[in-house]
Design an enzyme around this catalytic site. Structure first.
Site, PDB file in Angstrom:
ATOM      1  N   HIS A 156      35.218  34.285  50.968  1.00 13.62           N
ATOM      2  CA  HIS A 156      36.271  33.472  51.574  1.00 13.62           C
ATOM      3  C   HIS A 156      37.112  34.287  52.551  1.00 13.62           C
ATOM      4  O   HIS A 156      37.142  35.528  52.514  1.00 13.62           O
ATOM      5  CB  HIS A 156      37.179  32.893  50.488  1.00 13.62           C
ATOM      6  CG  HIS A 156      37.852  33.951  49.668  1.00 13.62           C
ATOM      7  ND1 HIS A 156      38.986  34.613  50.069  1.00 13.62           N
ATOM      8  CD2 HIS A 156      37.523  34.483  48.460  1.00 13.62           C
ATOM      9  CE1 HIS A 156      39.354  35.485  49.162  1.00 13.62           C
ATOM     10  NE2 HIS A 156      38.479  35.440  48.164  1.00 13.62           N
ATOM     11  N   GLU A 158      35.664  33.350  40.891  1.00 14.36           N
ATOM     12  CA  GLU A 158      35.897  34.780  40.738  1.00 14.36           C
ATOM     13  C   GLU A 158      36.168  35.125  39.272  1.00 14.36           C
ATOM     14  O   GLU A 158      36.477  34.256  38.446  1.00 14.36           O
ATOM     15  CB  GLU A 158      37.076  35.213  41.624  1.00 14.36           C
ATOM     16  CG  GLU A 158      37.421  36.692  41.598  1.00 14.36           C
ATOM     17  CD  GLU A 158      36.263  37.603  42.012  1.00 14.36           C
ATOM     18  OE1 GLU A 158      35.313  37.723  41.219  1.00 14.36           O
ATOM     19  OE2 GLU A 158      36.341  38.205  43.094  1.00 14.36           O
TER      20      GLU A 158
END
Length: 401
Positions: free
Chosen positions: A205, A281
């Site tokens: 990202h 994550e």
């Protein structure tokens, strides 16, 4: 309690799949027969696009089991296939090494309780009905159509019903001893043409407010969105991917920074975004929002343990790298099965990207600490039909310069 004692019917499922190219245009066929009479009770066939023989065979098995389940969920089912691979893997005698096969085998096992299903390998000449259905499905796909039951000619196979009915009384030909599957060839020893791989393009990202400060930012923190710099990075990635024109699907972590990045890219590519929970994550527990130096100062013993072992978790109920590796591998397997032969953009985080690269290389867990992965960087791994993987790109940031 056996299926027979519960009053269920007895079915024979014959299934097959094929691929013209392996991988190439693929289809499957399946027929459900009455075990006593051999009468065909149901047929299933479908063109499934580009896939390998093994994927098509598994899809045929699943379709056949579902067709039998629709007729009688309490039935006792004998599956007959000419694929030794599928039969041996479903009986547990062979390990399932290819990541794309595992979710298919798992799905097949959910249709009926295991005690209601048995498996038998048969020669190809005894599986003509299902084989013809698979070929009809592939022919229909070539014409841009879908297979329809009204067009089936597989039932014209003379003697098929009689053979199925008599199979219980006539001993099947003894097959040659089953050899263990050969290990996949690696590197230069692999065949020259392994067909179209499934390629996962891995995008970390864009930046958040925490990124430049190098703070722990995982699944258990504040779930920050993109900063203005991060949005610019996402737009730059979108531009280069649109120019290449190779991305066929976009899958994102559910966390905000990834989803915002994915939406910006997908909009440019004219695609929708699918979310996969397994791509999130690591949960860094009590370390969320802290810098490495702050963690070293507050939790020195826990940090040393974390750096020394992938099984150690961050302070306060965080997630170990071993746990992350398991869930990322599971998501990888599902994605490879869903998008066989296609190029898919995964918008995710540092740990999932490094984990996918590590697993593709067969590298030890400590290699996670030896890779650099910048915000909005691109990496790529190609997965082939023989079970091998090839890392094609790592931490490419040329589009940001």
């Amino acid at each position: 309690m056996s299926a027979g004692s519960r009053g269920g019917r007895r079915f024979v499922v014959e299934a097959d799949g094929g691929s013209r190219g392996n991988p190439g245009p693929a289809g499957y066929g399946a027929v459900v027969r009455d075990a006593a009479t051999g009468e065909p009770l149901a047929e299933a066939a479908e063109f499934i696009g580009t896939a390998t023989n093994n994927v098509a065979e598994y899809r045929g098995l699943i379709a056949g089991l579902r067709a039998a389940h629709a007729l009688d969920p309490d039935a006792e089912v004998q599956v007959r296939m000419d694929s030794k691979l599928v039969v041996e893997q479903m009986t547990g005698r062979w390990k399932i090494k290819h990541p794309g096969m595992r979710p298919l085998a798992a799905e097949a096992k959910t249709v009926f309780p295991p005690e209601q299903v048995s498996y038998e390998w048969i020669p190809r000449e005894r599986n003509k009905h299902a084989d013809r259905l698979a070929n009809e499905a592939m022919d229909a796909g070539k014409r841009g159509e879908q297979w329809e039951p009204s067009r089936s000619t597989a039932a014209l196979d003379v003697g098929g019903a009689a053979e199925a009915a008599g199979a219980a009384a006539v001993e099947a030909p003894v097959a040659e001893p089953l050899a263990a599957p050969r290990a996949a060839a690696v590197g230069w020893a692999a065949p020259a043409d392994l067909g179209t791989p499934t390629t996962l393009v891995l995008l970390r990202h864009g930046e958040t407010a925490l990124t430049p400060q190098k703070r722990f930012s995982g699944s258990g923190g504040t779930d920050p969105g993109l900063s203005p710099a991060g949005r610019r990075q996402a737009e730059q990635v979108a531009a280069v991917l649109a120019a290449r024109g190779t991305i066929q699907a976009v899958v994102s972590s559910p966390l905000r920074r990834c989803h915002e990045t994915a939406e910006l890219v997908a909009r440019r590519l004219g695609l929708d975004v699918r979310t996969d929970e397994g791509l999130r994550e690591t949960d860094f527990g009590a370390w969320e929002g802290l810098t490495f130096a702050e963690v070293r100062d507050r939790y020195p013993v826990d940090l040393d343990a974390w750096l020394a072992s992938p099984k150690a978790a961050p302070t306060g109920g965080g997630e170990s790298f071993a746990h992350v590796s398991r869930r990322v591998a599971l998501s990888r397997d599902k994605l490879l099965a869903r998008y066989a032969g296609r190029t898919v953009l995964l918008v995710t985080h540092v740990t999932p990207v490094k984990t996918l690269v590590r697993l593709a290389l067969g590298a030890p867990p400590e290699s996670l600490f030896r890779m650099e992965l910048s915000a909005a960087s691109l990496s790529a791994v190609a997965y082939y039909g023989d079970g091998n993987a090839s890392v094609r790109l790592l931490n490419d940031t040329s589009h940001l310069r």
